[in-house]
Design an enzyme around this catalytic site. Structure first.
Site, mmCIF file in Angstrom:
data_model
loop_
_atom_site.group_PDB
_atom_site.id
_atom_site.type_symbol
_atom_site.label_atom_id
_atom_site.label_comp_id
_atom_site.label_asym_id
_atom_site.label_seq_id
_atom_site.Cartn_x
_atom_site.Cartn_y
_atom_site.Cartn_z
ATOM 1 N N GLY A 12 0.886 -1.146 -0.135
ATOM 2 C CA GLY A 12 -0.009 -0.098 0.129
ATOM 3 C C GLY A 12 0.879 1.217 -0.045
ATOM 4 O O GLY A 12 1.913 1.286 0.909
ATOM 5 N N VAL A 25 18.017 8.437 -3.376
ATOM 6 C CA VAL A 25 18.287 8.717 -4.563
ATOM 7 C C VAL A 25 19.458 9.621 -4.349
ATOM 8 O O VAL A 25 20.569 9.703 -5.101
ATOM 9 C CB VAL A 25 17.395 9.106 -5.810
ATOM 10 C CG1 VAL A 25 17.971 9.837 -6.945
ATOM 11 C CG2 VAL A 25 16.202 8.028 -5.877
ATOM 12 N N ARG A 26 19.260 10.795 -3.710
ATOM 13 C CA ARG A 26 20.205 12.030 -3.401
ATOM 14 C C ARG A 26 21.475 11.596 -2.688
ATOM 15 O O ARG A 26 22.443 12.064 -3.152
ATOM 16 C CB ARG A 26 19.442 13.391 -3.241
ATOM 17 C CG ARG A 26 18.546 13.644 -4.247
ATOM 18 C CD ARG A 26 18.166 15.007 -4.026
ATOM 19 N NE ARG A 26 17.362 15.465 -5.282
ATOM 20 C CZ ARG A 26 16.395 16.428 -5.226
ATOM 21 N NH1 ARG A 26 16.237 17.378 -4.122
ATOM 22 N NH2 ARG A 26 15.748 16.730 -6.531
ATOM 23 N N ARG A 73 0.773 -5.094 -5.375
ATOM 24 C CA ARG A 73 0.853 -6.277 -4.511
ATOM 25 C C ARG A 73 1.062 -7.644 -5.524
ATOM 26 O O ARG A 73 -0.030 -7.835 -6.287
ATOM 27 C CB ARG A 73 -0.348 -6.365 -3.710
ATOM 28 C CG ARG A 73 -0.592 -5.175 -2.556
ATOM 29 C CD ARG A 73 -1.710 -5.622 -1.693
ATOM 30 N NE ARG A 73 -2.136 -4.588 -1.054
ATOM 31 C CZ ARG A 73 -1.527 -3.918 -0.018
ATOM 32 N NH1 ARG A 73 -0.513 -4.451 0.534
ATOM 33 N NH2 ARG A 73 -2.147 -2.806 0.432
ATOM 34 N N GLY A 103 5.668 -2.351 3.495
ATOM 35 C CA GLY A 103 5.013 -2.810 4.912
ATOM 36 C C GLY A 103 5.513 -4.254 5.233
ATOM 37 O O GLY A 103 6.608 -4.670 4.441
ATOM 38 N N ASP A 104 4.958 -4.912 6.195
ATOM 39 C CA ASP A 104 5.413 -6.466 6.583
ATOM 40 C C ASP A 104 5.377 -7.221 5.106
ATOM 41 O O ASP A 104 6.307 -8.090 5.020
ATOM 42 C CB ASP A 104 4.741 -7.067 7.802
ATOM 43 C CG ASP A 104 3.493 -6.856 7.824
ATOM 44 O OD1 ASP A 104 2.703 -6.449 6.688
ATOM 45 O OD2 ASP A 104 2.761 -7.326 8.837
ATOM 46 N N SER A 106 5.715 -6.541 2.184
ATOM 47 C CA SER A 106 6.852 -6.163 1.256
ATOM 48 C C SER A 106 8.395 -6.576 1.730
ATOM 49 O O SER A 106 9.068 -7.113 1.033
ATOM 50 C CB SER A 106 6.577 -4.746 1.051
ATOM 51 O OG SER A 106 5.528 -4.286 0.618
ATOM 52 N N THR A 126 4.419 2.312 5.692
ATOM 53 C CA THR A 126 3.020 1.709 5.564
ATOM 54 C C THR A 126 2.290 2.700 6.795
ATOM 55 O O THR A 126 2.865 3.164 7.713
ATOM 56 C CB THR A 126 2.763 0.261 6.164
ATOM 57 O OG1 THR A 126 1.566 0.049 6.470
ATOM 58 C CG2 THR A 126 3.672 -0.043 7.408
ATOM 59 N N ILE A 127 0.987 2.784 6.360
ATOM 60 C CA ILE A 127 0.064 3.543 7.465
ATOM 61 C C ILE A 127 -0.111 2.732 8.727
ATOM 62 O O ILE A 127 -0.662 3.591 9.480
ATOM 63 C CB ILE A 127 -0.988 4.339 6.784
ATOM 64 C CG1 ILE A 127 -1.949 3.430 6.212
ATOM 65 C CG2 ILE A 127 -0.938 5.247 5.634
ATOM 66 C CD1 ILE A 127 -3.510 3.691 5.951
ATOM 67 N N ASP A 128 0.036 1.492 8.696
ATOM 68 C CA ASP A 128 -0.447 0.449 9.760
ATOM 69 C C ASP A 128 0.181 0.602 10.965
ATOM 70 O O ASP A 128 -0.421 0.186 11.981
ATOM 71 C CB ASP A 128 -0.555 -0.600 9.083
ATOM 72 C CG ASP A 128 -1.518 -0.917 8.044
ATOM 73 O OD1 ASP A 128 -2.358 0.002 7.631
ATOM 74 O OD2 ASP A 128 -1.430 -2.010 7.282
ATOM 75 N N ASP A 130 2.633 -1.279 11.604
ATOM 76 C CA ASP A 130 2.843 -2.568 12.253
ATOM 77 C C ASP A 130 4.066 -3.343 11.923
ATOM 78 O O ASP A 130 3.896 -4.540 11.899
ATOM 79 C CB ASP A 130 1.328 -3.359 11.821
ATOM 80 C CG ASP A 130 1.537 -3.585 10.256
ATOM 81 O OD1 ASP A 130 2.347 -2.612 9.634
ATOM 82 O OD2 ASP A 130 0.577 -4.067 9.655
ATOM 83 N N ARG A 172 -5.339 -2.896 8.749
ATOM 84 C CA ARG A 172 -5.183 -4.182 8.436
ATOM 85 C C ARG A 172 -5.725 -5.212 9.732
ATOM 86 O O ARG A 172 -6.661 -4.744 10.504
ATOM 87 C CB ARG A 172 -3.994 -4.572 7.879
ATOM 88 C CG ARG A 172 -3.920 -5.856 6.912
ATOM 89 C CD ARG A 172 -2.748 -6.267 6.321
ATOM 90 N NE ARG A 172 -2.305 -5.412 5.509
ATOM 91 C CZ ARG A 172 -2.778 -5.527 4.188
ATOM 92 N NH1 ARG A 172 -3.496 -6.658 3.968
ATOM 93 N NH2 ARG A 172 -2.441 -4.837 3.186
ATOM 94 N N LYS A 214 -24.765 13.893 28.261
ATOM 95 C CA LYS A 214 -23.628 13.822 27.168
ATOM 96 C C LYS A 214 -24.359 14.083 25.944
ATOM 97 O O LYS A 214 -25.416 13.380 25.572
ATOM 98 C CB LYS A 214 -23.002 12.597 27.237
ATOM 99 C CG LYS A 214 -21.637 12.408 26.525
ATOM 100 C CD LYS A 214 -20.945 11.154 26.804
ATOM 101 C CE LYS A 214 -19.820 11.161 25.908
ATOM 102 N NZ LYS A 214 -18.792 12.163 25.884
HETATM 103 O O1 F6P Z 1 -1.407 -1.719 4.441
HETATM 104 C C1 F6P Z 1 -1.958 -0.434 4.278
HETATM 105 C C2 F6P Z 1 -3.398 -0.772 3.821
HETATM 106 O O2 F6P Z 1 -3.960 0.547 3.641
HETATM 107 C C3 F6P Z 1 -4.421 -1.421 5.023
HETATM 108 O O3 F6P Z 1 -4.614 -0.626 6.258
HETATM 109 C C4 F6P Z 1 -5.295 -1.910 4.657
HETATM 110 O O4 F6P Z 1 -5.834 -2.926 4.993
HETATM 111 C C5 F6P Z 1 -4.875 -2.516 2.968
HETATM 112 O O5 F6P Z 1 -3.668 -1.383 2.728
HETATM 113 C C6 F6P Z 1 -5.627 -2.247 1.856
HETATM 114 O O6 F6P Z 1 -4.983 -2.612 0.929
HETATM 115 P P1 F6P Z 1 -5.404 -2.479 -0.678
HETATM 116 O O7 F6P Z 1 -4.827 -1.222 -1.154
HETATM 117 O O8 F6P Z 1 -4.908 -3.606 -1.265
HETATM 118 O O9 F6P Z 1 -7.016 -2.539 -0.784
#
Ligand code: F6P
Length: 319
Positions: A12, A25-26, A73, A103-104, A106, A126-128, A130, A172, A214
């Protein structure tokens, strides 16, 4: 000394991947080392979509999310045959070392590729958040800020209508992104896959809080904890309070990287290039308490990062 390296982004996309690749690169060019870009992730490696880069190739990129190299992917790269093809393509261009930003999944691919004898340095992209062995992954801060912006906006509507609003975020199988943005956004509940939750209890607590005056409740749901739509239906039934769900989706993956992501990705990119050039192999650079550290690639891909229980506790105390 290595004379020629390549850089690939995989999995991702995440904001700051460009900053990291630019730094690779630089830095390499500054050391007199040739740099190739692999376009389209591991698929591009199998398809020989590989081109030499110059300093200008990475101009006007620092502010951009996504990845100028493209990503993907690859199912082919999961096979022995695909990886051999990818390795042969790298060798054909005289590439002697590779920086993999991803991410993991890759990094696991990188670990398999390294078995052919290709020196590899990984960067956690990765944004995750993780990846094991690093507090930080490239893109998580920007994504958390995007989620925060969404929470701020959802609060307006939640408050105006006295609604419960659930916001489903990515991550994820991990609850890191949800937990960070939930705490920063002041959510009443952050539902993550790592911690069991009881919708009966949550619904009772919300009902009680409404009876004390609330105005509204915000619930952040990590995608790994379940569907916010399904969870929202249960809560709406149990509380009989007007409930809405917002699934944030891919909005949270794009966008211009924050200062933190630009800075940290740039530092990691520089370190990766220098390490690779001076002979390092099969390591991942990340952060531990604000300092750049290196982790063995094998350890990064065989261990699972756990959610900090202190954050879980804090989210409950502050809610
Ligand atoms: O690993 C990053 C991520 O955005 C996860 O948070 C999410 O579950 C997944 O990729 C979504 O994957 P795709 O882009 O293949 O739909």
């Amino acid at each position: 000394m290595i004379n020629s390296i390549a850089v690939v982004t995989s999995g991702g996309d995440s904001p700051g991947m460009n900053a990291a690749a630019r730094a690779v690169v630089r830095t390499a060019l500054g050391e007199g080392v040739r740099v190739f870009g692999i376009y389209g992730g591991y698929t591009g490696m199998c398809d020989d979509h590989i081109e030499e880069l110059t300093s200008r190739s990475v101009s006007d990129l620092i502010q951009r999310g996504g990845t100028f190299l493209g990503t993907g992917r690859s199912t082919r790269f999961r096979t022995e045959e695909g990886r051999k093809l990818a390795y042969d393509n790298l060798k054909k261009h005289g590439i002697e070392g590779l920086v993999v930003i991803g991410g993991d999944g890759s990094l696991s691919g990188a670990s398999l590729l390294s078995q052919y004898g290709m020196p590899i340095v990984g960067l956690p992209g990765t944004i995750d958040n993780d990846v094991w062995g690093t507090d930080y992954t490239i893109g998580c801060d920007t994504a958390a800020n995007t989620i925060l912006d969404a929470i701020n906006k959802l609060r307006d509507t939640a408050s105006a209508h006295r609604r419960i609003i659930l916001i489903e975020v990515m991550g994820r199988k991990s609850g890191w992104l949800a937990m960070m943005s939930g705490i920063a956004g002041g959510a009443e509940y952050v539902l993550v896959p790592e911690v069991k939750f009881d919708l009966d209890v949550i619904s009772e607590e919300i009902k009680e809080s409404y009876s004390y005056g609330k105005r509204y409740s915000i619930i952040v749901v990590a995608e790994g904890a379940g569907s916010a739509v399904d969870i929202g239906k249960v809560i709406a039934d149990k509380t009989e309070i007007d409930t809405r769900v917002s699934v944030l989706g891919y909005i949270q993956r794009g966008g211009s990287p924050t200062v933190e992501d630009r800075m940290k990705a740039s530092l990691l990119g520089e370190r990766a290039a220098l390490a690779l050039i001076s002979g390092a192999s099969n390591v991942v650079f990340g952060y531990d308490q604000g300092k750049v550290v290196s982790i063995k690639l094998k350890d990064a891909v065989t261990n699972t990062k756990t959610l900090d229980p202190e954050l879980v506790r804090l989210s409950r105390v502050l809610a």
